[in-house]
Design a protein around this motif. Structure first.
Motif, PDB file in Angstrom:
ATOM      1  N   HIS A   1       0.810  -1.213   0.000  1.00 46.98           N
ATOM      2  CA  HIS A   1       0.000   0.000   0.000  1.00 46.98           C
ATOM      3  C   HIS A   1       0.857   1.282   0.000  1.00 46.98           C
ATOM      4  O   HIS A   1       0.600   2.184  -0.807  1.00 46.98           O
ATOM      5  N   PRO A   2       1.884   1.442   0.826  1.00 48.20           N
ATOM      6  CA  PRO A   2       2.704   2.678   0.779  1.00 48.20           C
ATOM      7  C   PRO A   2       3.460   2.821  -0.548  1.00 48.20           C
ATOM      8  O   PRO A   2       3.642   3.925  -1.049  1.00 48.20           O
ATOM      9  N   ILE A   3       3.885   1.723  -1.149  1.00 49.62           N
ATOM     10  CA  ILE A   3       4.606   1.793  -2.429  1.00 49.62           C
ATOM     11  C   ILE A   3       3.664   2.288  -3.527  1.00 49.62           C
ATOM     12  O   ILE A   3       4.009   3.160  -4.316  1.00 49.62           O
TER      13      ILE A   3
ATOM     14  N   LYS B   1       1.026   3.995  -3.093  1.00 51.63           N
ATOM     15  CA  LYS B   1       0.707   5.375  -2.776  1.00 51.63           C
ATOM     16  C   LYS B   1       1.817   6.297  -3.287  1.00 51.63           C
ATOM     17  O   LYS B   1       1.543   7.336  -3.908  1.00 51.63           O
ATOM     18  N   ASP B   2       3.086   5.900  -3.044  1.00 51.73           N
ATOM     19  CA  ASP B   2       4.217   6.718  -3.511  1.00 51.73           C
ATOM     20  C   ASP B   2       4.263   6.780  -5.046  1.00 51.73           C
ATOM     21  O   ASP B   2       4.521   7.843  -5.621  1.00 51.73           O
ATOM     22  N   VAL B   3       4.037   5.647  -5.705  1.00 51.29           N
ATOM     23  CA  VAL B   3       4.033   5.626  -7.164  1.00 51.29           C
ATOM     24  C   VAL B   3       2.901   6.526  -7.693  1.00 51.29           C
ATOM     25  O   VAL B   3       3.080   7.291  -8.650  1.00 51.29           O
TER      26      VAL B   3
ATOM     27  N   GLU C   1       1.625   9.103  -6.180  1.00 48.50           N
ATOM     28  CA  GLU C   1       2.003  10.493  -5.924  1.00 48.50           C
ATOM     29  C   GLU C   1       3.037  10.983  -6.946  1.00 48.50           C
ATOM     30  O   GLU C   1       2.938  12.097  -7.483  1.00 48.50           O
ATOM     31  N   ILE C   2       4.020  10.146  -7.251  1.00 48.98           N
ATOM     32  CA  ILE C   2       5.034  10.498  -8.261  1.00 48.98           C
ATOM     33  C   ILE C   2       4.362  10.671  -9.620  1.00 48.98           C
ATOM     34  O   ILE C   2       4.633  11.622 -10.355  1.00 48.98           O
ATOM     35  N   HIS C   3       3.464   9.772  -9.935  1.00 43.20           N
ATOM     36  CA  HIS C   3       2.741   9.864 -11.219  1.00 43.20           C
ATOM     37  C   HIS C   3       1.946  11.159 -11.287  1.00 43.20           C
ATOM     38  O   HIS C   3       1.952  11.854 -12.306  1.00 43.20           O
TER      39      HIS C   3
ATOM     40  N   ARG D   1       2.501  13.964  -9.707  1.00 44.28           N
ATOM     41  CA  ARG D   1       3.373  15.136  -9.767  1.00 44.28           C
ATOM     42  C   ARG D   1       4.046  15.280 -11.128  1.00 44.28           C
ATOM     43  O   ARG D   1       4.197  16.391 -11.640  1.00 44.28           O
TER      44      ARG D   1
END
Length: 187
Positions: free
Chosen positions: A33-35, A37-39, A41-43, A45
């Motif tokens: 789930h955190p990975i 979420k980070d992907v 967020e990067i996408h 941005r």
């Protein structure tokens, strides 16, 4: 199929492949789930431009509708009124003034053209008369010259005749003088 075929990785008690172990350790050791979420967020941005575009749209609407209000509409309305005024009043006046002035200018040009044409004809006639006079004068000079040459020839003939006669008289005179001298010398 109950024998010794390979078992699917999801079944318990079945034979496992070497890559299956890594998947299980990732799934078991760290939550995904955190990975994700980070992907995400990067996408958002780097690749999702919707928030930026929406901000620009809001700025455009604010700039042109709220701040300026109906200023552009008023400017366009004023331009339309000015063009209408020009088309309805100014342009016909200009056309009438141009027509009147051009008619007068055309009449003046025609009069000037006629005057120049008359001057050219007059100059042509004067040149023709001058040419005729020069030709007549040249003919007179030629006639006078011919007359002069004939007179000179006649005078030359007269002088030659007089000279011949004088020479003849002198010859006769000298011949007589020799005869006379011969009479005196023969003694």
């Amino acid at each position: 199929m109950s024998g010794g075929g390979p078992a699917s990785p999801g079944r318990s008690g079945a034979a496992r492949l070497p890559g299956d172990r890594k998947r299980e350790s990732l799934a078991a050791g760290t939550p995904l789930h955190p990975i994700i979420k980070d992907v995400g967020e990067i996408h958002s941005r780097l690749l999702d431009h919707r928030p930026v575009i929406q901000g620009e749209i809001r700025y455009f609407i604010k700039e042109f509708e709220e701040k300026r209000g109906l200023r552009e509409l008023r400017v366009l309305e004023n331009l339309k009124n000015t063009i209408f005024e020009t088309n309805e009043h100014v342009l016909p006046k200009c056309e009438q003034a141009m027509h009147d002035n051009l008619s007068k200018a055309l009449e003046r040009l025609q009069a000037a053209n006629d005057a120049i044409h008359r001057l050219q004809e007059k100059e042509h006639e004067e040149r023709k008369l001058l040419t005729n006079k020069l030709i007549a004068d040249e003919e007179k000079r030629i006639s006078h010259w011919e007359t002069f040459v004939k007179e000179q020839q006649n005078k030359q003939a007269e002088v030659d005749e007089e000279h011949r006669k004088a020479m003849q008289r002198l010859k006769e005179q000298y011949a007589d003088m020799e005869k006379e001298l011969a009479k005196y010398v023969s003694f």
